[in-house]
Design a protein around this motif. Structure first.
Motif, PDB file in Angstrom:
ATOM      1  N   ASP A 158       0.861  -1.186   0.000  1.00 36.99           N
ATOM      2  CA  ASP A 158       0.000   0.000   0.000  1.00 36.99           C
ATOM      3  C   ASP A 158       0.899   1.238   0.000  1.00 36.99           C
ATOM      4  O   ASP A 158       1.675   1.435   0.942  1.00 36.99           O
ATOM      5  CB  ASP A 158      -0.887  -0.019   1.251  1.00 36.99           C
ATOM      6  N   PRO A 159       0.821   2.082  -1.070  1.00 41.54           N
ATOM      7  CA  PRO A 159       1.694   3.264  -1.130  1.00 41.54           C
ATOM      8  C   PRO A 159       1.283   4.379  -0.175  1.00 41.54           C
ATOM      9  O   PRO A 159       1.978   5.393  -0.059  1.00 41.54           O
ATOM     10  CB  PRO A 159       1.562   3.712  -2.589  1.00 41.54           C
ATOM     11  N   VAL A 160       0.140   4.213   0.485  1.00 39.05           N
ATOM     12  CA  VAL A 160      -0.436   5.232   1.367  1.00 39.05           C
ATOM     13  C   VAL A 160      -0.628   6.505   0.539  1.00 39.05           C
ATOM     14  O   VAL A 160      -1.241   6.460  -0.511  1.00 39.05           O
ATOM     15  CB  VAL A 160       0.449   5.468   2.624  1.00 39.05           C
ATOM     16  N   ASP A 161      -0.051   7.606   0.954  1.00 45.33           N
ATOM     17  CA  ASP A 161      -0.164   8.848   0.174  1.00 45.33           C
ATOM     18  C   ASP A 161       1.174   9.252  -0.433  1.00 45.33           C
ATOM     19  O   ASP A 161       1.363  10.406  -0.840  1.00 45.33           O
ATOM     20  CB  ASP A 161      -0.699   9.993   1.066  1.00 45.33           C
TER      21      ASP A 161
ATOM     22  N   LYS B 259       7.691   6.750  -8.180  1.00 49.86           N
ATOM     23  CA  LYS B 259       7.959   6.546  -9.597  1.00 49.86           C
ATOM     24  C   LYS B 259       8.694   5.225  -9.799  1.00 49.86           C
ATOM     25  O   LYS B 259       9.284   4.675  -8.868  1.00 49.86           O
ATOM     26  CB  LYS B 259       8.801   7.695 -10.157  1.00 49.86           C
ATOM     27  N   LEU B 260       8.674   4.747 -11.048  1.00 46.90           N
ATOM     28  CA  LEU B 260       9.400   3.522 -11.370  1.00 46.90           C
ATOM     29  C   LEU B 260      10.882   3.675 -11.053  1.00 46.90           C
ATOM     30  O   LEU B 260      11.486   4.709 -11.369  1.00 46.90           O
ATOM     31  CB  LEU B 260       9.240   3.184 -12.851  1.00 46.90           C
ATOM     32  N   GLY B 261      11.458   2.660 -10.447  1.00 45.78           N
ATOM     33  CA  GLY B 261      12.881   2.682 -10.159  1.00 45.78           C
ATOM     34  C   GLY B 261      13.250   3.286  -8.828  1.00 45.78           C
ATOM     35  O   GLY B 261      14.392   3.155  -8.379  1.00 45.78           O
ATOM     36  N   GLU B 262      12.299   3.947  -8.166  1.00 44.04           N
ATOM     37  CA  GLU B 262      12.596   4.537  -6.863  1.00 44.04           C
ATOM     38  C   GLU B 262      12.712   3.431  -5.814  1.00 44.04           C
ATOM     39  O   GLU B 262      12.051   2.394  -5.907  1.00 44.04           O
ATOM     40  CB  GLU B 262      11.528   5.541  -6.455  1.00 44.04           C
ATOM     41  N   ARG B 263      13.539   3.666  -4.802  1.00 41.76           N
ATOM     42  CA  ARG B 263      13.705   2.697  -3.729  1.00 41.76           C
ATOM     43  C   ARG B 263      12.794   3.076  -2.568  1.00 41.76           C
ATOM     44  O   ARG B 263      12.633   4.263  -2.253  1.00 41.76           O
ATOM     45  CB  ARG B 263      15.158   2.668  -3.268  1.00 41.76           C
ATOM     46  N   VAL B 264      12.243   2.061  -1.930  1.00 44.02           N
ATOM     47  CA  VAL B 264      11.330   2.291  -0.808  1.00 44.02           C
ATOM     48  C   VAL B 264      11.697   1.366   0.348  1.00 44.02           C
ATOM     49  O   VAL B 264      12.275   0.296   0.154  1.00 44.02           O
ATOM     50  CB  VAL B 264       9.860   2.047  -1.207  1.00 44.02           C
ATOM     51  N   ILE B 265      11.337   1.786   1.550  1.00 45.11           N
ATOM     52  CA  ILE B 265      11.520   0.980   2.751  1.00 45.11           C
ATOM     53  C   ILE B 265      10.151   0.426   3.134  1.00 45.11           C
ATOM     54  O   ILE B 265       9.194   1.177   3.296  1.00 45.11           O
ATOM     55  CB  ILE B 265      12.107   1.805   3.914  1.00 45.11           C
TER      56      ILE B 265
ATOM     57  N   LYS C 267       2.004  -1.585   4.392  1.00 45.82           N
ATOM     58  CA  LYS C 267       2.141  -0.222   3.895  1.00 45.82           C
ATOM     59  C   LYS C 267       3.608   0.135   3.657  1.00 45.82           C
ATOM     60  O   LYS C 267       4.506  -0.395   4.328  1.00 45.82           O
ATOM     61  CB  LYS C 267       1.540   0.763   4.904  1.00 45.82           C
ATOM     62  N   VAL C 268       3.828   1.020   2.686  1.00 47.48           N
ATOM     63  CA  VAL C 268       5.169   1.555   2.461  1.00 47.48           C
ATOM     64  C   VAL C 268       5.514   2.458   3.640  1.00 47.48           C
ATOM     65  O   VAL C 268       4.736   3.324   4.024  1.00 47.48           O
ATOM     66  CB  VAL C 268       5.226   2.358   1.142  1.00 47.48           C
ATOM     67  N   MET C 269       6.687   2.258   4.226  1.00 41.92           N
ATOM     68  CA  MET C 269       7.083   3.055   5.389  1.00 41.92           C
ATOM     69  C   MET C 269       7.576   4.443   4.959  1.00 41.92           C
ATOM     70  O   MET C 269       7.221   5.458   5.557  1.00 41.92           O
ATOM     71  CB  MET C 269       8.170   2.319   6.171  1.00 41.92           C
TER      72      MET C 269
END
Length: 292
Positions: free
Chosen positions: A19-22, A26-32, A62-64
């Protein structure tokens, strides 16, 4: 419907929904993100989209946050620590004289767990090894036995086609591959010609199998009795992909062969499946060992 993004943690690895929340990503971005094995850093490979609820494994995590510069430094430090952990684990395996092959080591992003991937011919009693590793690294240790196909995916390499292995570039999951596929595609049953770097039947046998199955339903077998524009005859040769057959019209004249497209003939009586040649029986027995 659920709003999700797709995140991948390894090259050509499985894509997981979060869940990206708010957070706009973008494509290629890094997330925790938080996963079943702890906090991880992954790459966005599918931007926000709506999917059916039945496509989502509940509960949807959810994405932190977006990965910061400090996070990316942590990822690189973990990679270096994994290399050192690999060397230490090899020494411990030799110390305990264990019949296992270490393939890869991976730290979770938050350093709460270290995963050691290995292959072995059978079950391995690695309880003492785990205690030794825990004493050295002072964190949770998990040893995970993997198959030879997963080993090839992690290590990488080139296939007989000269290209990078499919499992390293785009295959996110392994699908069953059988001898039946090779036979239906009229490939050589020589194990050395249809097995991949991992020693199992090549994954690419699966790619065109659906097309071959469709063709085999419509095209007569060698020996079938068919009606042609020039009369009845027996099929002596089949070109499956061209959808053409050669028909012998005169039993007394081996040279009286005519080629027809399958749309120009009608099957009167299809032939039975031909028995396996004795020369292929040994190869088939060997190939059965290569099936997953």
């Amino acid at each position: 419907m659920a709003n999700v993004i797709g995140v991948r943690f390894r090259s050509a690895g499985k894509v997981y929904y979060f869940d990206p929340v708010d957070i706009e990503l973008k494509l290629g971005e890094r997330v925790i993100v938080e996963t079943a094995r702890g906090v991880e850093c992954g790459e966005v490979v599918i931007t926000a989209k709506e999917v059916d609820d039945n496509e989502v494994v509940a509960p949807l995590k959810k994405v932190m946050r977006k990965a910061t510069g400090e996070d990316l430094v942590q990822v690189e430090e973990n990679r270096k620590k994994s290399e050192e952990a690999f060397k230490i684990c090899l020494e411990k395996i030799q110390k305990h004289n264990l019949e296992m092959k270490l393939i890869d080591v991976e730290y979770t992003f938050d350093n709460n767990k270290i995963l050691f991937y290995f292959t072995a011919d059978g079950r391995v009693d690695f309880r003492e090894l785990v205690m030794d590793l825990a004493a050295v690294f002072r964190t949770r240790i998990e040893l995970r036995q993997i198959g030879v196909r997963d080993e090839a995916k992690m290590i990488g390499g080139l296939g007989v086609c000269g290209r990078t292995l499919c499992c390293c570039t785009h295959l996110t999951e392994f699908h069953p591959v059988s001898i039946k596929m090779a036979k239906e595609q009229s490939l050589s049953l020589n194990p050395s010609k249809i097995s991949g770097t991992c020693g199992r039947l090549m994954c690419c046998l699966k790619y065109e199998q659906e097309a071959y199955e469709d063709l085999l339903k419509r095209i007569p077998k060698v020996g079938a009795l068919v009606q042609t524009p020039a009369g009845t005859g027996n099929v002596v040769y089949v070109s499956l992909l061209e959808e053409k057959v050669k028909v012998k019209l005169d039993e007394n004249n081996d040279l009286d062969l005519k080629e027809y497209h399958v749309s120009d003939i009608k099957i009167i009586k299809d032939a039975e499946k031909a028995p396996e040649p004795e020369s292929e029986e040994e190869d088939i027995e060997l190939l059965k060992e290569l099936e997953d």
